[in-house]
Design a protein around this motif. Sequence first.
Motif, PDB file in Angstrom:
ATOM      1  N   GLU A 120       0.825  -1.204   0.000  1.00 43.27           N
ATOM      2  CA  GLU A 120       0.000   0.000   0.000  1.00 43.27           C
ATOM      3  C   GLU A 120       0.864   1.260   0.000  1.00 43.27           C
ATOM      4  OE1 GLU A 120      -3.773   1.912   2.485  1.00 43.27           O
ATOM      5  OE2 GLU A 120      -2.947  -0.060   3.009  1.00 43.27           O
ATOM      6  N   ALA A 121       0.463   2.239  -0.841  1.00 38.80           N
ATOM      7  CA  ALA A 121       1.133   3.542  -0.916  1.00 38.80           C
ATOM      8  C   ALA A 121       2.632   3.394  -1.147  1.00 38.80           C
ATOM      9  CB  ALA A 121       0.857   4.355   0.353  1.00 38.80           C
ATOM     10  N   ASP A 122       3.015   2.468  -2.001  1.00 35.20           N
ATOM     11  CA  ASP A 122       4.430   2.129  -2.176  1.00 35.20           C
ATOM     12  C   ASP A 122       5.099   2.862  -3.328  1.00 35.20           C
ATOM     13  OD1 ASP A 122       6.643   0.519  -1.260  1.00 35.20           O
ATOM     14  OD2 ASP A 122       6.447  -0.643  -3.107  1.00 35.20           O
ATOM     15  N   ASN A 144      -7.002  -0.798  -7.437  1.00 36.57           N
ATOM     16  CA  ASN A 144      -5.825  -1.483  -6.899  1.00 36.57           C
ATOM     17  C   ASN A 144      -4.568  -0.649  -7.104  1.00 36.57           C
ATOM     18  OD1 ASN A 144      -4.564  -3.749  -5.643  1.00 36.57           O
ATOM     19  ND2 ASN A 144      -3.839  -4.435  -7.649  1.00 36.57           N
ATOM     20  N   ARG A 147      -4.543   2.303  -4.704  1.00 33.05           N
ATOM     21  CA  ARG A 147      -4.150   1.858  -3.361  1.00 33.05           C
ATOM     22  C   ARG A 147      -2.631   1.757  -3.251  1.00 33.05           C
ATOM     23  NH1 ARG A 147      -2.374  -2.524  -1.333  1.00 33.05           N
ATOM     24  NH2 ARG A 147      -2.568  -3.587  -3.341  1.00 33.05           N
ATOM     25  N   ALA A 148      -1.974   1.389  -4.356  1.00 32.92           N
ATOM     26  CA  ALA A 148      -0.525   1.219  -4.343  1.00 32.92           C
ATOM     27  C   ALA A 148       0.226   2.528  -4.547  1.00 32.92           C
ATOM     28  CB  ALA A 148      -0.108   0.216  -5.420  1.00 32.92           C
ATOM     29  N   ARG A 150       1.240   6.304  -3.482  1.00 28.27           N
ATOM     30  CA  ARG A 150       1.313   7.084  -2.239  1.00 28.27           C
ATOM     31  C   ARG A 150       0.473   8.353  -2.373  1.00 28.27           C
ATOM     32  NH1 ARG A 150       3.756  11.785  -2.923  1.00 28.27           N
ATOM     33  NH2 ARG A 150       5.499  12.025  -4.387  1.00 28.27           N
TER      34      ARG A 150
END
Length: 279
Positions: A120-122, A144, A147-148, A150
């Motif tokens: 998440e938030a990567d 999706n 969500r990934a 940031r």
Amino acid sequence: MSESIAVCVDPSNEQMLKAWDGEDGALWAKRAQRINDGVAAYREAFFAAAGIQSTDRVLDVGCGAGQTTRDAARQATDGSALGVDLSSAMLGLARRLADEERVPNVAFKQVDAQVHPFPEADFDVVISRHGSMFFGTPLTAFTNLARATRPGGRLVLLTWQPLRLNEWITTFRTIFAAGREVPSSNLALSDPLETEQLLTSAGYTDVELTAVNKPMYFGRDVDDAAEFIVEQHGGRLGDLAEATRAKVIEDLRADLAEHQTGRGVFYDSAAWLVEARRP
């Protein structure tokens, strides 16, 4: 070429896995350089919009043979770039080229970006050059990806404008139809309002689409371009009589000759540069 592994895909993407991890992916791996050359005119605008900084972590969706992933990694000198795709053949080539070109901060994974559990938030930047148009369930996929991403991170896509504005698609579809009904289905993410609504619903904001029109390269000359295009579209000729197949090739070569320039064979194309932000 790398071996295929078991890939967890959403049921709506099973046919895409079959195609891209099969004959389609093998062909695109074989022709990776030509495909990159074909859309090279879009590179500057695409990466200018991405605005990749030296410390960014970049996710490249539908990366294919990884040209855009390696380009992103070179810009993120103190960061990294991850390319994901369904094609084991193209990813195998991507890894080999990254090694040959000595791009150490790049990695590739065979996953379905629609459902893969990215941290998440990567990622600071999510990019996709014509790779985000194939999701079976786009809202699930972009949710999706959001969500990934940031908070404050960016999404940058290159997608095609409607068919009628892309001379190369309409021309080749018509020629290879050989008098049969021409496929008329529109391209995913080609409608600006629908794309804005989709990305907003997925969790992005500040969605902007900019029209970018560039010539697409198909070969050095008629012979070179014809070989490439028949390799891609020739499957549609299998059920035709020999004389009809010959006429299709004749018509193709005549059209290619009309598009021959001193720099090669080019057709008009039209894309959307899609930008959005994760709030």
